[in-house]
Scaffold this active site. Structure first.
Site, mmCIF file in Angstrom:
data_model
loop_
_atom_site.group_PDB
_atom_site.id
_atom_site.type_symbol
_atom_site.label_atom_id
_atom_site.label_comp_id
_atom_site.label_asym_id
_atom_site.label_seq_id
_atom_site.Cartn_x
_atom_site.Cartn_y
_atom_site.Cartn_z
ATOM 1 N N SER A 61 -38.984 -9.747 -53.342
ATOM 2 C CA SER A 61 -37.284 -9.788 -53.030
ATOM 3 C C SER A 61 -36.476 -11.258 -53.401
ATOM 4 O O SER A 61 -35.401 -10.628 -54.393
ATOM 5 C CB SER A 61 -36.971 -9.349 -51.079
ATOM 6 O OG SER A 61 -37.544 -8.187 -51.405
ATOM 7 N N TYR A 71 -34.897 -4.523 -52.201
ATOM 8 C CA TYR A 71 -35.891 -4.942 -51.527
ATOM 9 C C TYR A 71 -37.451 -4.880 -51.854
ATOM 10 O O TYR A 71 -37.511 -3.543 -52.919
ATOM 11 C CB TYR A 71 -35.273 -3.402 -50.360
ATOM 12 C CG TYR A 71 -36.025 -1.971 -50.847
ATOM 13 C CD1 TYR A 71 -37.973 -1.885 -50.939
ATOM 14 C CD2 TYR A 71 -35.479 -1.562 -50.041
ATOM 15 C CE1 TYR A 71 -37.593 -0.526 -50.822
ATOM 16 C CE2 TYR A 71 -35.029 -0.450 -50.482
ATOM 17 C CZ TYR A 71 -36.847 0.568 -51.079
ATOM 18 O OH TYR A 71 -36.908 1.912 -51.634
ATOM 19 N N CYS A 72 -38.404 -5.233 -51.602
ATOM 20 C CA CYS A 72 -39.391 -5.529 -51.576
ATOM 21 C C CYS A 72 -40.850 -4.719 -50.610
ATOM 22 O O CYS A 72 -39.714 -3.779 -49.585
ATOM 23 C CB CYS A 72 -40.215 -6.686 -52.630
ATOM 24 S SG CYS A 72 -40.191 -8.110 -50.840
ATOM 25 N N PHE A 73 -42.103 -5.090 -50.435
ATOM 26 C CA PHE A 73 -42.614 -4.818 -48.920
ATOM 27 C C PHE A 73 -42.035 -4.955 -47.842
ATOM 28 O O PHE A 73 -41.703 -4.678 -46.852
ATOM 29 C CB PHE A 73 -43.873 -4.868 -49.087
ATOM 30 C CG PHE A 73 -44.374 -4.286 -48.159
ATOM 31 C CD1 PHE A 73 -44.564 -3.068 -48.034
ATOM 32 C CD2 PHE A 73 -45.464 -4.838 -47.369
ATOM 33 C CE1 PHE A 73 -45.252 -2.588 -47.211
ATOM 34 C CE2 PHE A 73 -46.121 -4.422 -45.838
ATOM 35 C CZ PHE A 73 -45.991 -2.622 -45.878
#
Length: 374
Positions: free
Chosen positions: A114, A106-108
């Site tokens: 992502s 995941y990213c933010f």
């Protein structure tokens, strides 16, 4: 109007994925967190490993470019910045995925970072799942778990300092250990050898604990706490629920409490400091830890009593260093229980008298909770 629609859309999306998020945490899924280190440091999830797509500096440059020149220019700059080291970064992701086959990424927000990271992995033959909504959605889900827990059946364990409340929490199948996760015992002498987590990480871990405990019971048993545990705060919705909950009180004899605190504050703490920092540095840090703890309550003790107890503590430390015995510490532990901690807690408890459902020894309270707070 657009902002309202976006918030509703995010909420609906999260609702669709709530069961997935729950399963990810229940199965202790390893996470590759591709956010920048500065983002990760602000708060993370249990089982997450920070293997960033961009460094802090690169992320800052891309952000500035986005504000000045738009998304297309920012994406191009991002590719240029990571190009020289992308093989190493992808290799680190691939190694983590190989060691943790069930890992997700995941990213933010579960967006561009992502997708790019997953595509880089796919280009070398490694498939990985992306967490929908990213860190933001997982974090919102966990906040909701804490809010929901505050409305369920809660039972609070009270009792004077040294009654073993935290120990009892750990022995219960539905005990939520606020102090353990805060890495602090909640008193002037509560600091541990290792640092406390960040507030966000603390809340995330508590929420994951709540999810796991919900598999065992529909109720929670929690130690009576103030708002602050060291430099951390009990999540506000949970704390509010705790103030309305029924209580049980552990009422162990003074001698048992004195010895328990001597074992915990002195024998075990000295061992932890020396094991972590080495004999010389560890002993010095342990000595400063106790001196700082006593100094922290000097105003309540009064100048004269503080000075006298400081001398008693100094003698106890010298005895412990020379003989290995912690028994001399009882000579200052007993007075601070009698003159400081017990009066303070009894006053606080008197304001909660109408909520107390049972009082007894450690074993009696444990038995009552096993039957009545399942």
């Amino acid at each position: 109007m657009n902002e309202s629609i976006e918030i509703q859309s995010e909420s609906a999306s999260q609702q669709d994925h709530s069961q997935l998020y729950r399963e990810l945490f229940l199965s202790k899924t390893p996470f590759i967190d591709v956010r920048a280190p500065v983002e990760f440091a602000q708060g993370a999830f249990p089982g997450s490993c920070n293997l960033p797509l961009m460094t802090d500096s690169e992320r800052a440059q891309v952000g500035t470019c986005y504000k000045k020149s738009g998304q297309e220019a920012a994406v191009l700059l991002g590719h240029q910045l990571v190009a020289s080291d992308i093989k190493n970064r992808v290799s680190a992701w691939a190694e983590f995925k190989k060691a943790n086959p069930s890992a997700w990424l995941y990213c933010f927000r579960g967006g561009m970072r992502s997708r790019l990271s997953a595509q880089f992995l796919k280009d070398i033959g490694v498939d990985i799942n992306i967490v929908p909504g990213g860190y933001k959605a997982l974090r919102r889900f966990l906040i909701e778990q804490i809010a929901q827990a505050s409305t369920q059946k809660l039972t609070i364990i009270g009792g004077n300092t040294g009654c073993g409340k935290t120990l009892l929490i750990k022995e219960l199948r539905n005990g939520l250990d606020l102090e353990g996760r805060a890495n602090h015992r909640g008193s002037s002498f509560g600091k541990q050898v290792s640092a406390q987590p960040r507030q966000i990480s603390y809340e995330n871990q508590l929420a994951v604990d709540i999810i796991n405990l919900s598999q065992q019971s529909s109720s929670l048993v929690i130690e009576d706490e103030s708002k602050a545990i060291g430099r951390l705060y009990v999540p506000l919705p949970l704390y509010a629920g705790m103030q309305q909950a029924s209580m049980v009180v552990v009422d162990d004899p003074l001698a048992i409490r004195e010895q328990r605190l001597c074992d915990e504050y002195c024998t075990l703490m000295s061992e932890q400091f020396t094991q972590t920092l080495g004999a010389e540095l560890g002993w010095k840090a342990y000595q400063e830890h106790l001196e700082h703890g006593l100094y922290g309550i000097r105003k309540r003790l009064g100048a004269e009593k503080f000075k006298a107890l400081s001398s008693v503590l100094d003698a106890a430390l010298k005895q412990q260093l020379s003989s290995g015995s912690s028994e001399g510490h009882l000579n200052w532990i007993a007075p601070i229980l009698r003159d400081y901690y017990d009066p303070m807690y009894q006053y606080q408890l008197s304001k909660k008298a109408d909520r107390i459902k049972f009082s007894g020894t450690f074993d009696e309270v444990k038995e009552w909770l096993t039957v009545n707070a399942k």
